[in-house]
Design a protein around this motif. Structure first.
Motif, short mmCIF file in Angstrom:
data_model
loop_
_atom_site.label_atom_id
_atom_site.label_comp_id
_atom_site.label_asym_id
_atom_site.label_seq_id
_atom_site.Cartn_x
_atom_site.Cartn_y
_atom_site.Cartn_z
N TYR A 149 0.54 -1.16 -0.01
CA TYR A 149 0.08 0.14 -0.11
C TYR A 149 0.87 1.30 0.24
CZ TYR A 149 -3.12 -3.63 1.84
OH TYR A 149 -3.50 -4.93 1.46
N ALA A 150 2.46 0.74 -0.41
CA ALA A 150 3.34 2.19 -0.56
C ALA A 150 2.71 2.83 -1.15
CB ALA A 150 4.41 2.39 0.82
N GLY A 151 3.13 4.46 -1.52
CA GLY A 151 3.36 4.76 -2.96
C GLY A 151 3.98 4.52 -3.61
N LYS A 152 3.78 4.21 -5.28
CA LYS A 152 4.76 4.14 -6.01
C LYS A 152 6.09 3.96 -5.75
CE LYS A 152 5.19 3.64 -10.74
NZ LYS A 152 4.63 4.26 -12.06
N GLU A 153 6.60 5.16 -5.23
CA GLU A 153 8.12 5.46 -5.22
C GLU A 153 9.08 5.21 -4.24
OE1 GLU A 153 8.40 9.88 -4.95
OE2 GLU A 153 7.84 10.53 -6.90
#
Length: 431
Positions: A149-153
């Protein structure tokens, strides 16, 4: 009698011995004074004891500035001090250095505190939270699978991904492609969970060193190595030593069954593929030797998920499957269709892992006893229950009391129910 000698004159204030010891501010040995600056200038100076961690420094700053420690972001130069449990760098205590404090918004600080206490997670968090490096690093350090669920970066951030796979090797599947081709990252992942090798790049699945690490942790990870390594004797022996079931993938040049007295273990790629298909149930086998059955039973009692590599016949053996789900409820996914409809067996599975409900038969997903057992073990299991239960207020309440975020799997009408919302909020803030 001779006169007494005159008393000594009082010490002059110029004499360094004149002042009382308790009037001289003495710092603890090894401590240092560290200025803390904000955007508008210096905020305070704190005395930092030797060996202090970052959390201690934040609490000292809180005493001086009344800024809650959880709302503080401390920066040295261009680098943020992310993990509160880490020791403050010794070089920072040298004279002339300082810290920069950036105040974190209260809502972000609340998420950080909940995650550090093991209450919150990235699932359901606002986009700004999932893009915050410190918050994500805290989350994946406690639950590696939160990397999903972390951001793509941040899924392409090596430090974040390493923290995730140290906790749970399978989190490698959510890392960016470049990091799934990074030898250091994959090595950490397979040492934690050998079967995570399947998520590595094709090139690294053919790396013998990494393959050995994987099969030593989970013998059946031999299924995930590149075909070019299937005939490697070192790899085969390591796999069999860790997991007897790995021997089902082995064949010799002359015979179809492995001769356990032989030191020569040679794998033919075609035979491996044939045995792998058989073990996964792609080809039905009608007979199983007592020795094979006993070996499988002993193995799944230790590692229930090894049921995945049993033959089609053994995955329909009630005693073997029962032993597997008692050890790991998720092994239900490898059971035969008939056993997935066995109420007693499914109950064993969901009491061990509530989310195993997703592999139960449709009839049992609508069974009140099975669903109740599942949501009481894991509120998230509500999403796999029959629609009638996701619209059942009493069942939703049981799920929410177990896991506050289970409310999102209730029907829309119940998601706005004041009592259910209150129960969810109470559970979130009072664990």
């Amino acid at each position: 009698p001779p006169p007494l000698p005159a008393p000594p004159p009082p010490l002059s204030p110029a004499n360094p011995m004149a002042a009382a010891a308790d009037d001289i501010p003495m710092e603890q040995a090894g401590s240092a004074r560290l200025p803390v600056c904000g955007i508008g200038g210096e905020l305070c100076t704190v005395t930092v004891p030797a060996g202090a961690n970052i959390r201690t420094v934040k609490e000292l700053i809180q005493e001086s500035t009344q800024i809650p420690w959880r709302e503080q972001r401390l920066v040295v130069g261009s680098e943020e001090l992310l993990l509160d449990s880490e020791q403050l760098p010794e070089e920072l205590l040298a004279e002339g250095n300082s810290l920069t404090l950036i105040r974190r918004p209260k809502d972000e600080a609340d998420w950080l505190e909940r995650m550090q206490e093991g209450i919150g997670d990235l699932l359901g968090a606002p986009a700004a939270i999932r893009q915050d490096r410190q918050l994500v690093l805290t989350a994946v350090s406690r639950n590696g699978m939160a990397l999903r669920y972390a951001g793509k970066e941040l899924r392409a951030d090596k430090e974040v991904v390493l923290a995730a796979v140290r906790h749970e090797g399978a989190a490698l599947q959510f890392a960016a492609a470049d990091l799934r081709a990074d030898k250091e990252v994959v090595s950490v992942a397979v040492r934690q969970a050998g079967w995570a090798l399947q998520f590595a790049s094709a090139e690294l699945r053919g790396n013998k060193q990494l393959a050995l690490c994987a099969v030593k942790q989970a013998g059946w990870a031999i299924c995930n190595v590149a075909p070019s390594l299937h005939g490697d004797a070192d790899l085969v022996q390591a796999a069999v030593a860790q997991c007897p079931l790995a021997s089902r993938l082995l064949v010799q040049n002359q015979v179809s069954d492995m001769d356990t007295d032989s030191n020569s273990l040679v794998l033919e790629p075609q035979a491996v593929r044939r045995r792998l298909c058989e073990s996964l149930g792609c080809e039905k086998v009608t007979t199983v030797s007592p020795e094979d059955r006993a070996a499988v039973l002993a193995t799944v009692r230790r590692r229930g998920m090894d049921l995945a590599h049993a033959s089609f016949v053994l995955r329909g053996d009630r005693e073997i499957v029962m032993a597997a789900v008692e050890q790991e409820g998720a092994a239900l996914q490898f059971a035969s269709q008939e056993l997935r409809a066995d109420q007693e067996l499914v109950l064993k599975a969901v009491r061990q892992a509530g989310w195993a409900l997703q592999w139960a038969s449709l009839a049992l997903q609508a069974n009140v006893e099975v669903v109740t057992a599942a949501v009481q073990q894991s509120g998230w299991a509500l999403q796999f229950a029959a629609p009638i239960f996701r619209a059942d207020r009493a069942m939703v309440l049981k799920a929410v009391k177990r896991d506050t975020f289970a409310l999102r799997h209730a029907v829309r009408e119940l998601q706005d129910d004041p009592e259910l919302v209150a129960a969810a909020n109470w559970q979130l803030h009072t664990i």
